[in-house]
Design a protein around this motif. Structure first.
Motif, PDB file in Angstrom:
ATOM      1  N   GLY A  91      -6.349  -4.783   3.999  1.00 24.74           N
ATOM      2  CA  GLY A  91      -6.220  -5.049   2.566  1.00 24.74           C
ATOM      3  C   GLY A  91      -6.092  -3.764   1.770  1.00 24.74           C
ATOM      4  N   CYS A  92      -6.862  -2.769   2.143  1.00 20.29           N
ATOM      5  CA  CYS A  92      -6.783  -1.468   1.457  1.00 20.29           C
ATOM      6  C   CYS A  92      -5.403  -0.846   1.649  1.00 20.29           C
ATOM      7  N   LEU A  93      -4.911  -0.864   2.877  1.00 20.06           N
ATOM      8  CA  LEU A  93      -3.602  -0.274   3.154  1.00 20.06           C
ATOM      9  C   LEU A  93      -2.496  -1.038   2.434  1.00 20.06           C
ATOM     10  N   ALA A  94      -2.587  -2.355   2.417  1.00 24.01           N
ATOM     11  CA  ALA A  94      -1.586  -3.158   1.715  1.00 24.01           C
ATOM     12  C   ALA A  94      -1.646  -2.869   0.219  1.00 24.01           C
ATOM     13  N   GLY A  95      -2.831  -2.741  -0.317  1.00 24.47           N
ATOM     14  CA  GLY A  95      -2.997  -2.442  -1.741  1.00 24.47           C
ATOM     15  C   GLY A  95      -2.472  -1.065  -2.090  1.00 24.47           C
TER      16      GLY A  95
END
Length: 123
Positions: A91-95
């Motif tokens: 989720g962090c990387l996608a964000g």
């Protein structure tokens, strides 16, 4: 042949502890305990080992319970990290990929902007 000692074990089934001991002997797993003698010997050794250790160290059982509790917490946290951390990182990387172009530098305070030449930033 080794030394063998014979003793009689008499259980009064009107006494709850002795009745429970008899019931355990009747329902014991024969694959684990080959005989009454083995079951009784194992139980006595376990009981008296704990008894004498507790005499030497009164906090032995409390410390053992605390260590088991701490181990349960550590195991639960490790499991949560295995389950949740990959999703969190994804989720962090996608964000980061979505908001990389949207990040804007903060506008300087009006007091600071009077003192700083912002032309070097390409503005």
């Amino acid at each position: 042949m080794g030394e063998i000692r014979t003793t009689n074990l008499r259980l009064n089934l009107e006494k709850p502890i002795q009745r429970q001991a008899w019931e355990y002997l009747q329902t014991m797993d024969k694959a684990v305990f080959k005989s009454y003698s083995q079951a009784v010997a194992t139980a006595l050794v376990d009981y008296f080992d704990r008894y004498y250790k507790k005499q030497e160290d009164p906090y032995l059982e409390t410390r053992a319970r605390e260590e088991r509790f701490v181990q349960q917490i550590v195991t639960a946290v490790e499991q949560a990290m295995r389950d949740v951390l990959p999703l969190f990182l994804a989720g962090c990387l996608a964000g980061m990929g979505q908001s990389a172009g949207a990040i804007q530098p903060e506008a300087p305070d009006s007091k600071e902007s009077d003192c700083v030449n912002w032309d070097f930033a390409g503005g």
